[in-house]
Scaffold this active site. Structure first.
Site, mmCIF file in Angstrom:
data_model
loop_
_atom_site.group_PDB
_atom_site.id
_atom_site.type_symbol
_atom_site.label_atom_id
_atom_site.label_comp_id
_atom_site.label_asym_id
_atom_site.label_seq_id
_atom_site.Cartn_x
_atom_site.Cartn_y
_atom_site.Cartn_z
ATOM 1 N N ASP A 260 94.490 98.073 49.423
ATOM 2 C CA ASP A 260 95.410 97.078 48.899
ATOM 3 C C ASP A 260 94.578 95.946 48.307
ATOM 4 O OD1 ASP A 260 98.610 96.466 49.404
ATOM 5 O OD2 ASP A 260 97.412 94.654 49.098
ATOM 6 N N ILE A 261 94.873 95.552 47.077
ATOM 7 C CA ILE A 261 94.132 94.438 46.459
ATOM 8 C C ILE A 261 94.532 93.143 47.156
ATOM 9 C CG2 ILE A 261 93.686 93.157 44.340
ATOM 10 C CD1 ILE A 261 94.289 95.681 42.785
ATOM 11 N N GLU A 304 100.125 97.069 44.144
ATOM 12 C CA GLU A 304 98.663 96.950 44.219
ATOM 13 C C GLU A 304 98.083 97.854 45.298
ATOM 14 O OE1 GLU A 304 100.301 93.494 46.761
ATOM 15 O OE2 GLU A 304 100.887 94.691 45.023
#
Length: 404
Positions: A260-261, A304
């Site tokens: 996950d960004i 994301e």
């Protein structure tokens, strides 16, 4: 482009295995159609000869020759039936198959041309001549209308079938001239019909290929994320059960990493959604660079969040690869216009275990919890899923990077 079958197929008439290139599809379609159209054709040559022999003036006098011709047509029929399609629909293999099968068809046509000429010439077959003429017309018609996909081969077949009979009748004098002229006119009709049939067959094949190509594009689009060109959630949900079943059957290890960004909403709010899209595209490119081993399946799960399935990958190796990716993201800012946008990522890693994961969804849940545990601990780290044991030699690597 197509799947291997454990057993050689009797037909290629299912688009699931159709080649996706124009040339290969053309050969695939031709081979499929020829196979279906020659199944029973050889039996009619055998039947026509049987009728000529049985209704000849002296069937017994032609016993040896009759048996020989019968065996000839029976052998050509068997060659058709035993000539199976290749298990792989490659252009090279299909060309080879078509070459052999066309030679069988033409050998049958040439054999009938020789036999019909014999029947029309020999006084012993005077009562069978009408059978030979009608059969020749029928076989020539079938050749022109049935095998229009290859006009040169079909034209050769029509010639081998009809020209010997026409020549034999022509040699018998003026009394056969009406029949010869009639057969000549009909032969011209077959040539025109063959030309038109080929044009229609070609157009139909082109249409079929376009439809197949369009369906393939829709299939790819349905499984592909438009922005990153990675597989999407649907693709992930389709592949995971297959890889999990393979790992269970082969007793190998299947690792799953999910990323996950970090602070992605902040990036969108600060730099705009276009910058966010650029970060997602760069993140996907970094994943392709890091997880480029054969068999790795990289997907954008949504927003994301990304994932990668790593077959034949133990927990320690999966963690190492995920950690290497995390470091690359942290060390490589994204160039956006005149700015450098720094990124980091949090990740979770787990290994599929039939004992822990009664369904493949349980693996996703375990790794997802590990991902959110990494975010809860401060982000920019990779956490191992619960009940996933790393090898003792990498025991220190259990701790989040940057915290040691």
């Amino acid at each position: 482009m197509y799947k291997k079958n454990a057993r050689q197929p009797d037909t290629l008439d299912h688009h699931a295995h159709a080649p996706t290139t124009r040339e290969a599809f053309g050969h695939w379609r031709q081979a499929n159609d020829i196979l279906k159209r020659t199944r029973l054709g050889g039996s009619f040559y055998l039947l026509a000869w049987g009728l000529c022999w049985f209704f000849s003036n002296r069937p017994g006098a032609q016993g040896l020759a009759g048996v020989g011709v019968t065996l000839l047509f029976a052998g050509l029929l068997a060659a058709r039936l035993l000539h199976r399609l290749p298990s792989q629909a490659s252009t090279t293999r299909l060309r080879r198959w078509l070459f052999v099968h066309w030679n069988i068809v033409l050998a049958t046509a040439g054999s009938w041309g020789a036999v019909s000429s014999w029947v029309l010439w020999s006084p012993d077959f005077a009562s069978s001549r009408l059978i030979a003429v009608v059969s020749t017309i029928a076989f020539g018609t079938a050749m022109a209308f049935t095998f229009a996909m290859n006009p040169r081969k079909a034209l050769a077949g029509v010639g081998l079938l009809c020209l010997p009979a026409i020549a034999t009748l022509a040699l018998q004098g003026r009394e056969q001239l009406p029949v010869v002229l009639t057969l000549g006119v009909y032969l011209l009709f077959l040539l025109l019909a063959l030309q038109r049939g080929h044009a229609e067959y070609h157009a139909h094949t082109e249409m079929a290929f376009e439809l197949l190509d369009q369906r393939e594009r829709f299939r790819v689009l349905s499984r592909t994320d438009g922005l990153t060109q990675l597989g999407n959630r649907f693709h992930f949900n389709s592949v995971l059960p297959v890889l999990a079943a393979t790992a269970r059957r082969n007793r190998t290890q299947l690792s799953l990493a999910m990323f996950d960004i970090d602070w992605f909403k902040r990036i969108n709010d600060t730099h705009g959604h276009a910058a966010g899209d650029a970060c997602l595209a760069a993140f996907a490119d970094w994943m392709r660079h890091t997880f480029r081993r054969d068999g790795d399946v990289i997907v954008r799960l949504g927003g994301e969040e990304f994932g990668v399935l790593m077959p034949d990958t133990p927990a320690a190796q999966g963690w190492h690869r995920a950690e290497a990716f995390r470091r690359q993201v942290a060390q490589t800012p994204v160039a956006w216009r005149d700015q450098q946008i720094a990124l980091s990522t949090s990740g979770g890693v787990g290994v599929y275990s039939p004992a822990l994961d009664p369904t493949h969804d349980h693996l996703v849940q375990r790794v997802d919890r590990a991902l959110y545990a990494a975010k809860a601990r401060g982000r920019n780290q990779v956490t191992v899923a619960e009940s996933t044991v790393l090898a003792p030699m990498v025991e220190p690597l259990r701790y989040p990077a940057g915290q040691g």
